[in-house]
Design an enzyme around this catalytic site. Structure first.
Site, PDB file in Angstrom:
ATOM      1  N   GLN A  16       0.668  -1.328   0.078  1.00  0.00           N
ATOM      2  CA  GLN A  16      -0.265   0.079  -0.021  1.00  0.00           C
ATOM      3  C   GLN A  16       0.617   1.273   0.025  1.00  0.00           C
ATOM      4  O   GLN A  16       0.452   2.382  -0.618  1.00  0.00           O
ATOM      5  CB  GLN A  16      -1.171  -0.004   1.273  1.00  0.00           C
ATOM      6  CG  GLN A  16      -1.833   1.123   1.253  1.00  0.00           C
ATOM      7  CD  GLN A  16      -2.891   1.286   2.261  1.00  0.00           C
ATOM      8  OE1 GLN A  16      -3.418   2.332   2.668  1.00  0.00           O
ATOM      9  NE2 GLN A  16      -3.020   0.276   3.272  1.00  0.00           N
ATOM     10  N   GLU A 138       1.761  -1.372   8.463  1.00  0.00           N
ATOM     11  CA  GLU A 138       0.699  -0.274   8.838  1.00  0.00           C
ATOM     12  C   GLU A 138       0.682  -0.102  10.365  1.00  0.00           C
ATOM     13  O   GLU A 138       0.991   1.042  11.007  1.00  0.00           O
ATOM     14  CB  GLU A 138      -0.792  -0.278   8.184  1.00  0.00           C
ATOM     15  CG  GLU A 138      -1.705   0.646   8.859  1.00  0.00           C
ATOM     16  CD  GLU A 138      -1.557   2.006   8.620  1.00  0.00           C
ATOM     17  OE1 GLU A 138      -1.024   2.311   7.313  1.00  0.00           O
ATOM     18  OE2 GLU A 138      -1.772   3.116   9.413  1.00  0.00           O
ATOM     19  N   ASP A 167       0.555   3.681   6.042  1.00  0.00           N
ATOM     20  CA  ASP A 167       1.187   3.442   4.639  1.00  0.00           C
ATOM     21  C   ASP A 167       0.647   4.612   3.640  1.00  0.00           C
ATOM     22  O   ASP A 167       1.640   5.227   3.067  1.00  0.00           O
ATOM     23  CB  ASP A 167       0.112   2.228   4.367  1.00  0.00           C
ATOM     24  CG  ASP A 167       0.720   1.180   4.748  1.00  0.00           C
ATOM     25  OD1 ASP A 167       1.945   1.025   4.784  1.00  0.00           O
ATOM     26  OD2 ASP A 167      -0.062  -0.122   4.772  1.00  0.00           O
ATOM     27  N   GLY A 246      -7.395  20.057  19.710  1.00  0.00           N
ATOM     28  CA  GLY A 246      -7.006  21.441  19.456  1.00  0.00           C
ATOM     29  C   GLY A 246      -7.493  22.191  20.655  1.00  0.00           C
ATOM     30  O   GLY A 246      -7.998  21.548  21.863  1.00  0.00           O
ATOM     31  N   GLY A 247      -7.508  23.433  20.693  1.00  0.00           N
ATOM     32  CA  GLY A 247      -8.035  24.414  21.678  1.00  0.00           C
ATOM     33  C   GLY A 247      -9.468  24.673  21.949  1.00  0.00           C
ATOM     34  O   GLY A 247      -9.886  25.279  22.854  1.00  0.00           O
TER      35      GLY A 247
HETATM   36  N1  CAO Z   1      11.924 -10.028  -9.355  1.00  0.00           N
HETATM   37  C1  CAO Z   1      12.676 -10.748  -8.434  1.00  0.00           C
HETATM   38  N2  CAO Z   1      12.418 -10.726  -7.091  1.00  0.00           N
HETATM   39  C2  CAO Z   1      11.793  -9.690  -6.523  1.00  0.00           C
HETATM   40  C3  CAO Z   1      10.986  -8.954  -7.393  1.00  0.00           C
HETATM   41  C4  CAO Z   1      10.893  -9.043  -8.813  1.00  0.00           C
HETATM   42  N3  CAO Z   1      10.237  -8.392  -9.669  1.00  0.00           N
HETATM   43  N4  CAO Z   1      10.310  -8.057  -6.680  1.00  0.00           N
HETATM   44  C5  CAO Z   1      10.652  -8.553  -5.449  1.00  0.00           C
HETATM   45  N5  CAO Z   1      11.446  -9.250  -5.207  1.00  0.00           N
HETATM   46  C6  CAO Z   1      11.922 -10.044  -4.134  1.00  0.00           C
HETATM   47  C7  CAO Z   1      12.753  -8.935  -3.387  1.00  0.00           C
HETATM   48  O1  CAO Z   1      13.804  -8.711  -3.727  1.00  0.00           O
HETATM   49  C8  CAO Z   1      12.919  -9.625  -2.030  1.00  0.00           C
HETATM   50  O2  CAO Z   1      13.989 -10.582  -2.096  1.00  0.00           O
HETATM   51  P1  CAO Z   1      14.974 -10.777  -0.931  1.00  0.00           P
HETATM   52  O3  CAO Z   1      14.143 -11.305   0.416  1.00  0.00           O
HETATM   53  O4  CAO Z   1      15.841 -11.953  -1.378  1.00  0.00           O
HETATM   54  O5  CAO Z   1      15.518  -9.657  -0.768  1.00  0.00           O
HETATM   55  C9  CAO Z   1      11.594 -10.651  -2.010  1.00  0.00           C
HETATM   56  O6  CAO Z   1      10.994 -10.341  -3.233  1.00  0.00           O
HETATM   57  C10 CAO Z   1      10.448 -10.031  -0.927  1.00  0.00           C
HETATM   58  O7  CAO Z   1      10.427  -8.603  -0.746  1.00  0.00           O
HETATM   59  P2  CAO Z   1      10.135  -7.978   0.512  1.00  0.00           P
HETATM   60  O8  CAO Z   1      10.945  -8.491   1.486  1.00  0.00           O
HETATM   61  O9  CAO Z   1      10.132  -6.509   0.316  1.00  0.00           O
HETATM   62  O10 CAO Z   1       8.481  -8.562   0.700  1.00  0.00           O
HETATM   63  P3  CAO Z   1       7.686  -9.258   2.079  1.00  0.00           P
HETATM   64  O11 CAO Z   1       6.639  -9.544   1.383  1.00  0.00           O
HETATM   65  O12 CAO Z   1       8.667 -10.137   2.637  1.00  0.00           O
HETATM   66  O13 CAO Z   1       7.600  -7.865   2.954  1.00  0.00           O
HETATM   67  C11 CAO Z   1       6.873  -5.773   3.512  1.00  0.00           C
HETATM   68  C12 CAO Z   1       6.622  -7.035   2.806  1.00  0.00           C
HETATM   69  C13 CAO Z   1       6.069  -4.685   3.151  1.00  0.00           C
HETATM   70  C14 CAO Z   1       6.869  -6.070   5.092  1.00  0.00           C
HETATM   71  C15 CAO Z   1       8.538  -5.157   3.138  1.00  0.00           C
HETATM   72  O14 CAO Z   1       8.552  -4.930   1.891  1.00  0.00           O
HETATM   73  C16 CAO Z   1       8.656  -3.879   3.905  1.00  0.00           C
HETATM   74  O15 CAO Z   1       8.955  -3.992   5.067  1.00  0.00           O
HETATM   75  N6  CAO Z   1       8.722  -2.820   3.139  1.00  0.00           N
HETATM   76  C17 CAO Z   1       9.199  -1.516   3.596  1.00  0.00           C
HETATM   77  C18 CAO Z   1       8.019  -0.951   4.529  1.00  0.00           C
HETATM   78  C19 CAO Z   1       6.558  -0.733   3.883  1.00  0.00           C
HETATM   79  O16 CAO Z   1       6.625  -0.231   2.896  1.00  0.00           O
HETATM   80  N7  CAO Z   1       5.807  -1.250   4.670  1.00  0.00           N
HETATM   81  C20 CAO Z   1       4.348  -1.037   4.082  1.00  0.00           C
HETATM   82  C21 CAO Z   1       3.865  -2.021   3.184  1.00  0.00           C
HETATM   83  S1  CAO Z   1       2.285  -1.701   2.940  1.00  0.00           S
HETATM   84  O17 CAO Z   1       1.484  -2.194   4.343  1.00  0.00           O
END
Ligand code: CAO
Length: 424
Positions: A16, A138, A167, A246-247
């Site tokens: 998001q 979030e 988010d 607020g106030g």
């Molecule tokens: N091709 C190949 N690999 C890909 C890819 C693509 N097109 N797109 C993503 N990947 C891979 C990433 O490189 C990652 O690999 P590694 O673990 O080897 O580094 C893997 O997919 C997973 O990516 P991720 O760790 O970002 O995703 P997740 O689902 O495990 O975590 C989230 C999700 C949101 C917790 C994490 O991305 C995060 O903390 N983001 C930053 C904070 C944020 O934006 N949070 C809000 C999310 S909305 O609620």
């Protein structure tokens, strides 16, 4: 012409926070190219499904006006294509877990080397420090940013809010950072890195609660209901229920029908400037001059009594009648609108804040349009892309692949299944 026409965005975002940002850029006219893992795509495509086989509302409502390319950025040919995209684009936006881009082989230094004019914008849960490596969603941000500890009622647990301030709130910050960096690039010719932490975004929105934390050092927070209730304050900003931040004191009050309708309530603010009008409306004219009620500071230890009296009046009116009666007197009130009422509000459709969008897999659905209106850059909300819908179009028209080179790339497995007949 749209405000950001000609700006190309490599959208490496998911879930998001990041998609909120790139959707705004798309609405302002940027060409947003969403890079998604082949065959999988953004995880939200298949989360909270309502129509079998169709992209979810979670995904469709956050990814309007974008193009989608399937690309495995860990495959060698995929890295080649990603490098070409970085060369072509003005902005790269990502919200992967900390270090993911580095592990892919694309740290900021490398990205800058490929394209010194690019703006790279990132969202992480936390800024540099002890939590910088954490994955964050979030509600974690709402808790870490001071919102949860200051939301809810004093005698209940901390509460998260329904509004996605971590988010979507951080997505807004990132969007502002990007357009600011684009503006600076006009003069400097150089790109830069834009970083937004979700904790920071929430804290920024909870600023008034840090204000109150400091005011606690010099005495009680007199505008909080607990002051009038003689409940002592502790060391930290307390939860204040529905008290105004607020106030000008305010509360949520019951309206006619509250016994059946969970949203038959109004917010009611006793702004000092219209106190006398409030007294007239609720038929308490004596409070206009009575000692202890006539002046705003004197009223702070009597807020429960005052709002209970106002509520005796609001309970005889619907929330819309309260609005109709109070508005002509400039008394600030607001009906508690349900999502059902909002989704049927013609006024919001008229301004484009609510829109109906058609989608080939799911048919018509409702979405929230652009909340920022530019008089010279009109927004037309278009449906989100299907996974990989524009893979070949982007390879050919944006990156210039053709002939054997195009066949090589498509045959490499880096870009998923490409429906060539359909695309050519
Ligand atoms: N091709 C190949 N690999 C890909 C890819 C693509 N097109 N797109 C993503 N990947 C891979 C990433 O490189 C990652 O690999 P590694 O673990 O080897 O580094 C893997 O997919 C997973 O990516 P991720 O760790 O970002 O995703 P997740 O689902 O495990 O975590 C989230 C999700 C949101 C917790 C994490 O991305 C995060 O903390 N983001 C930053 C904070 C944020 O934006 N949070 C809000 C999310 S909305 O609620």
């Amino acid at each position: 012409m749209k405000a950001l026409e000609g700006i190309k965005v490599l959208d490496f975002t998911h879930v998001q926070s990041g998609p909120t940002c790139t959707q705004l850029l798309a609405w302002f006219g940027a060409d947003v190219i969403k890079v998604e893992r082949p065959g999988v795509g953004d995880a939200t495509r298949k989360q909270l499904l309502d129509v079998p086989g169709a992209d979810s509302l979670y995904f469709t409502m956050l990814n309007h006006n974008k193009r989608s390319i399937e690309l495995n950025s860990k495959n060698e040919t995929g890295k080649e294509i990603l490098t070409r995209l970085i060369e072509e684009c003005d902005v790269l936006v990502e919200n992967f877990a900390p270090g993911a881009l580095d592990r892919m082989g694309f740290p900021w230094e490398r990205i800058q080397e490929i394209n010194p004019r690019i703006i790279m914008a990132s969202i992480k849960g936390f800024g540099p420090g002890k939590y910088e490596d954490c994955k964050v969603y979030e509600n974690v941000a709402q808790c870490a940013g001071g919102s949860a500890s200051t939301t809810g009622f004093r005698d209940g647990p901390p509460l998260v809010t329904g509004a996605q301030i971590g988010d979507s709130g951080t997505g807004l910050n990132l969007c502002l950072g990007i357009v600011t960096a684009l503006f600076q690039r006009e003069k400097s010719g150089r790109g830069q890195k834009v970083s937004c932490a979700m904790q920071d975004g929430v804290l920024n929105l909870a600023r008034v609660k840090l204000r109150d934390q400091q005011r606690l050092d010099v005495g009680p927070l007199k505008e909080y209901s607990q002051f009038g209730e003689d409940v002592p304050f502790g060391e930290a900003t307390p939860r204040a229920g529905n008290d105004s931040g607020g106030g000008q004191p305010g509360r949520i009050l019951k309206c006619k029908g509250w016994e059946q309708d969970p949203n038959a309530y109004t917010y009611f603010i006793i702004q000092a400037a219209v106190w006398e009008k409030v007294c007239d409306v609720i038929d308490k004219p004596e409070w206009k001059t009575q000692e202890g009620y006539a002046k705003a500071p004197e009223r702070l230890d009597k807020l429960n009594e005052i709002f209970e009296t106002i509520e005796q009046w609001t309970r005889t009116k619907t929330k819309f009648e309260v609005m109709d009666i109070c508005n002509p007197h400039d008394i600030p009130v607001g009906p508690i609108l349900s999502m059902k009422e909002i989704s049927e509000d013609d006024g919001l459709f008229a301004t484009g804040t609510m829109v109906k969008v058609d989608h080939p897999e799911r048919g018509e659905y409702l979405s929230v349009g652009c909340p920022i209106k530019l008089s010279d850059s009109e927004v037309k909300v278009e449906r989100s892309p299907l996974l990989g819908e524009h893979t070949e179009e982007i390879l050919v028209k944006v990156l210039g692949y053709s002939g054997d080179d195009l066949d090589r790339v498509i045959g490499s497995g880096a870009v998923g299944e490409v429906a060539r007949d359909a695309a050519e």
